[in-house]
Design a protein around this motif. Structure first.
Motif, PDB file in Angstrom:
ATOM      1  N   LYS A  13     -38.819  63.574  24.403  1.00 28.97           N
ATOM      2  CA  LYS A  13     -37.814  64.138  23.506  1.00 28.97           C
ATOM      3  C   LYS A  13     -36.502  63.365  23.502  1.00 28.97           C
ATOM      4  O   LYS A  13     -35.708  63.500  22.571  1.00 28.97           O
ATOM      5  CB  LYS A  13     -37.557  65.604  23.861  1.00 28.97           C
ATOM      6  N   LEU A  14     -36.262  62.561  24.519  1.00 37.03           N
ATOM      7  CA  LEU A  14     -35.020  61.793  24.597  1.00 37.03           C
ATOM      8  C   LEU A  14     -35.216  60.397  24.015  1.00 37.03           C
ATOM      9  O   LEU A  14     -36.322  59.857  24.051  1.00 37.03           O
ATOM     10  CB  LEU A  14     -34.540  61.676  26.041  1.00 37.03           C
ATOM     11  N   PRO A  15     -34.147  59.775  23.490  1.00 37.08           N
ATOM     12  CA  PRO A  15     -34.247  58.379  23.053  1.00 37.08           C
ATOM     13  C   PRO A  15     -34.678  57.492  24.214  1.00 37.08           C
ATOM     14  O   PRO A  15     -34.305  57.723  25.368  1.00 37.08           O
ATOM     15  CB  PRO A  15     -32.815  58.046  22.616  1.00 37.08           C
ATOM     16  N   GLU A  16     -35.490  56.481  23.911  1.00 33.05           N
ATOM     17  CA  GLU A  16     -35.996  55.592  24.965  1.00 33.05           C
ATOM     18  C   GLU A  16     -34.867  54.939  25.749  1.00 33.05           C
ATOM     19  O   GLU A  16     -34.960  54.766  26.967  1.00 33.05           O
ATOM     20  CB  GLU A  16     -36.900  54.519  24.351  1.00 33.05           C
ATOM     21  N   GLY A  17     -33.812  54.561  25.046  1.00 32.57           N
ATOM     22  CA  GLY A  17     -32.689  53.924  25.726  1.00 32.57           C
ATOM     23  C   GLY A  17     -32.001  54.841  26.712  1.00 32.57           C
ATOM     24  O   GLY A  17     -31.526  54.401  27.778  1.00 32.57           O
ATOM     25  N   LEU A  18     -31.948  56.133  26.392  1.00 32.59           N
ATOM     26  CA  LEU A  18     -31.339  57.095  27.305  1.00 32.59           C
ATOM     27  C   LEU A  18     -32.213  57.296  28.538  1.00 32.59           C
ATOM     28  O   LEU A  18     -31.703  57.369  29.665  1.00 32.59           O
ATOM     29  CB  LEU A  18     -31.114  58.426  26.584  1.00 32.59           C
ATOM     30  N   VAL A  19     -33.524  57.364  28.331  1.00 33.62           N
ATOM     31  CA  VAL A  19     -34.438  57.450  29.478  1.00 33.62           C
ATOM     32  C   VAL A  19     -34.288  56.212  30.352  1.00 33.62           C
ATOM     33  O   VAL A  19     -34.260  56.296  31.585  1.00 33.62           O
ATOM     34  CB  VAL A  19     -35.897  57.608  29.000  1.00 33.62           C
ATOM     35  N   VAL A  94     -11.774  53.319  36.027  1.00 31.94           N
ATOM     36  CA  VAL A  94     -12.528  52.852  37.188  1.00 31.94           C
ATOM     37  C   VAL A  94     -13.884  53.547  37.304  1.00 31.94           C
ATOM     38  O   VAL A  94     -14.836  52.996  37.877  1.00 31.94           O
ATOM     39  CB  VAL A  94     -11.702  53.051  38.475  1.00 31.94           C
ATOM     40  N   HIS A  95     -14.006  54.769  36.769  1.00 28.14           N
ATOM     41  CA  HIS A  95     -15.241  55.537  36.913  1.00 28.14           C
ATOM     42  C   HIS A  95     -16.150  55.407  35.697  1.00 28.14           C
ATOM     43  O   HIS A  95     -17.174  56.082  35.634  1.00 28.14           O
ATOM     44  CB  HIS A  95     -14.911  57.012  37.135  1.00 28.14           C
ATOM     45  N   GLN A  96     -15.811  54.538  34.769  1.00 30.68           N
ATOM     46  CA  GLN A  96     -16.577  54.434  33.528  1.00 30.68           C
ATOM     47  C   GLN A  96     -17.226  53.058  33.388  1.00 30.68           C
ATOM     48  O   GLN A  96     -16.579  52.032  33.595  1.00 30.68           O
ATOM     49  CB  GLN A  96     -15.682  54.709  32.325  1.00 30.68           C
ATOM     50  N   LEU A  97     -18.524  53.064  33.039  1.00 39.28           N
ATOM     51  CA  LEU A  97     -19.281  51.837  32.827  1.00 39.28           C
ATOM     52  C   LEU A  97     -19.958  51.906  31.464  1.00 39.28           C
ATOM     53  O   LEU A  97     -20.258  52.992  30.959  1.00 39.28           O
ATOM     54  CB  LEU A  97     -20.344  51.651  33.910  1.00 39.28           C
ATOM     55  N   ASN A  98     -20.234  50.746  30.883  1.00 40.69           N
ATOM     56  CA  ASN A  98     -20.910  50.672  29.591  1.00 40.69           C
ATOM     57  C   ASN A  98     -22.189  49.862  29.726  1.00 40.69           C
ATOM     58  O   ASN A  98     -22.297  48.989  30.589  1.00 40.69           O
ATOM     59  CB  ASN A  98     -20.002  50.023  28.543  1.00 40.69           C
ATOM     60  N   MET A  99     -23.155  50.163  28.853  1.00 40.66           N
ATOM     61  CA  MET A  99     -24.397  49.384  28.862  1.00 40.66           C
ATOM     62  C   MET A  99     -24.956  49.301  27.446  1.00 40.66           C
ATOM     63  O   MET A  99     -24.660  50.158  26.603  1.00 40.66           O
ATOM     64  CB  MET A  99     -25.443  49.988  29.798  1.00 40.66           C
ATOM     65  N   ILE A 100     -25.743  48.283  27.205  1.00 43.62           N
ATOM     66  CA  ILE A 100     -26.530  48.149  25.986  1.00 43.62           C
ATOM     67  C   ILE A 100     -27.984  48.239  26.394  1.00 43.62           C
ATOM     68  O   ILE A 100     -28.450  47.459  27.229  1.00 43.62           O
ATOM     69  CB  ILE A 100     -26.267  46.806  25.272  1.00 43.62           C
ATOM     70  N   MET A 105     -28.766  49.510  21.753  1.00 49.42           N
ATOM     71  CA  MET A 105     -27.897  50.650  21.489  1.00 49.42           C
ATOM     72  C   MET A 105     -26.903  50.815  22.642  1.00 49.42           C
ATOM     73  O   MET A 105     -27.269  50.663  23.812  1.00 49.42           O
ATOM     74  CB  MET A 105     -28.719  51.925  21.327  1.00 49.42           C
ATOM     75  N   PRO A 106     -25.639  51.135  22.325  1.00 49.30           N
ATOM     76  CA  PRO A 106     -24.612  51.253  23.366  1.00 49.30           C
ATOM     77  C   PRO A 106     -24.598  52.635  24.014  1.00 49.30           C
ATOM     78  O   PRO A 106     -24.836  53.649  23.359  1.00 49.30           O
ATOM     79  CB  PRO A 106     -23.317  51.019  22.582  1.00 49.30           C
ATOM     80  N   TRP A 107     -24.299  52.655  25.310  1.00 46.05           N
ATOM     81  CA  TRP A 107     -24.128  53.895  26.058  1.00 46.05           C
ATOM     82  C   TRP A 107     -22.910  53.755  26.969  1.00 46.05           C
ATOM     83  O   TRP A 107     -22.582  52.650  27.397  1.00 46.05           O
ATOM     84  CB  TRP A 107     -25.358  54.229  26.896  1.00 46.05           C
ATOM     85  N   GLU A 108     -22.313  54.860  27.259  1.00 42.04           N
ATOM     86  CA  GLU A 108     -21.146  54.889  28.154  1.00 42.04           C
ATOM     87  C   GLU A 108     -21.413  55.932  29.229  1.00 42.04           C
ATOM     88  O   GLU A 108     -21.816  57.046  28.919  1.00 42.04           O
ATOM     89  CB  GLU A 108     -19.912  55.260  27.344  1.00 42.04           C
ATOM     90  N   ILE A 109     -21.220  55.568  30.488  1.00 40.77           N
ATOM     91  CA  ILE A 109     -21.421  56.537  31.556  1.00 40.77           C
ATOM     92  C   ILE A 109     -20.137  56.735  32.358  1.00 40.77           C
ATOM     93  O   ILE A 109     -19.372  55.801  32.584  1.00 40.77           O
ATOM     94  CB  ILE A 109     -22.581  56.144  32.497  1.00 40.77           C
ATOM     95  N   ASP A 110     -19.905  57.970  32.725  1.00 38.61           N
ATOM     96  CA  ASP A 110     -18.835  58.336  33.646  1.00 38.61           C
ATOM     97  C   ASP A 110     -19.472  58.775  34.947  1.00 38.61           C
ATOM     98  O   ASP A 110     -20.413  59.585  34.940  1.00 38.61           O
ATOM     99  CB  ASP A 110     -17.991  59.478  33.092  1.00 38.61           C
ATOM    100  N   ILE A 111     -18.986  58.250  36.057  1.00 43.20           N
ATOM    101  CA  ILE A 111     -19.502  58.622  37.375  1.00 43.20           C
ATOM    102  C   ILE A 111     -18.374  59.287  38.148  1.00 43.20           C
ATOM    103  O   ILE A 111     -17.390  58.640  38.522  1.00 43.20           O
ATOM    104  CB  ILE A 111     -20.017  57.400  38.151  1.00 43.20           C
TER     105      ILE A 111
END
Length: 290
Positions: A13-19, A94-100, A105-111
């Motif tokens: 059910k989730l986009p492949e990139g998110l998985v 400092v707690h945020q990273l980005n990925m393609i 497709m772009p994603w942004e994560i906060d840790i």
């Protein structure tokens, strides 16, 4: 009593990139022995949209994680591993990273780290200057009451996701802590959690079986507000309950600001939003032990 099931299956059910993103984060947190949970808007969508078929009303490409760490070195080790895996450090946060992802497709994560590194005030301060301070109250409760969600079959991947009750605690605190423009998203999510809580069969059954519908004159939205607020109060620490009551519900002006934020950003009236907040206020201020 929280009646929500503890496991969900949303494979395919989730986009492949998110998985793919979750697989990378899970691999490195597991290697380092760092427990984590998914919070924020992606937790909302994983549970209510993909788990229980609620309508998606505000999409996001931001993925928020809470990580339970004992030292700042653990946080640094995880971030270093993620950077080596292709993530890119945000230039300011400092707690945020980005990925393609592999689909471009772009994603942004906060840790957001929590746990033994917290101050007595339930805040964390990033070293070395400790000039960036964040309130992590509610993360422990959310972590201790997560749902297990299966998101991939081969290889199998299960992740821990904040329950709607845990999300409500975090969203109320976040709304109180953030600036007026940013917090409108939190207000939107607070209303969304209430609006769609009864999509969960166990919750809908409880609304009738445990008297919520009768108490609220068989108005499902008000009954859902009562139920989710009661569930949140049930799992919240005394400090979190006191914080929400003192900073929000004890101040009519602050409550009115939240009512306005909800009514301005959603398809609902001021009167309806005010009613829902009053129902939730009664549950949080209730001294009964559930």
């Amino acid at each position: 009593m929280n009646t929500l099931l503890k496991i969900l299956d949303i494979v395919d059910k989730l986009p492949e990139g998110l998985v793919e993103l979750y697989q990378i984060v899970d691999e490195h947190t597991t290697a380092l022995g760092i427990p984590y949970l998914v919070v924020g808007a992606t937790a909302r969508d994983i549970v209510l949209v993909h788990g229980y078929n609620a309508n998606i009303e505000r999409g996001t490409r931001d993925v928020d994680f809470g990580i339970q760490v004992q030292t700042w070195e653990q946080f640094d080790q995880l971030k270093a591993r993620l950077l080596e895996s292709g993530f890119v450090q945000h230039k300011d946060k400092v707690h945020q990273l980005n990925m393609i992802d592999s689909s471009n497709m772009p994603w942004e994560i906060d840790i957001v780290p929590f746990g033994e590194i917290e101050r007595s005030t339930k805040q964390i301060a990033w070293p070395p200057e400790q000039d960036f301070v964040m309130n992590v109250m509610g993360f422990r409760e959310a972590f201790e009451n997560t749902l297990t969600v299966k998101i991939a079959e081969s290889p199998e991947l299960q992740i821990k996701v904040a329950s709607p009750a845990g999300m409500l605690i975090l969203k109320l605190i976040s709304w109180l802590e953030r600036g007026s423009e940013i917090r409108k998203k939190d207000a939107t999510d607070i209303y969304y959690l209430v609006k769609h809580y009864a999509k969960i069969p166990e919750v809908l059954n409880a609304l009738y079986d445990q008297g919520f519908m009768e108490t609220q004159s068989y108005e499902e939205l008000a009954a859902s507000a009562m139920k989710i607020a009661q569930d949140a109060k049930c799992i919240a620490s005394p400090d979190a309950v006191a914080f929400i009551n003192e900073r929000l519900f004890a101040d009519e002006r602050i409550v009115d600001n939240l009512v306005l934020d909800i009514s301005r950003s959603q398809q609902t009236t001021y009167e309806e939003a005010e009613k829902l907040l009053n129902v939730m206020k009664q549950q949080f201020e209730n001294t009964k032990t559930f």
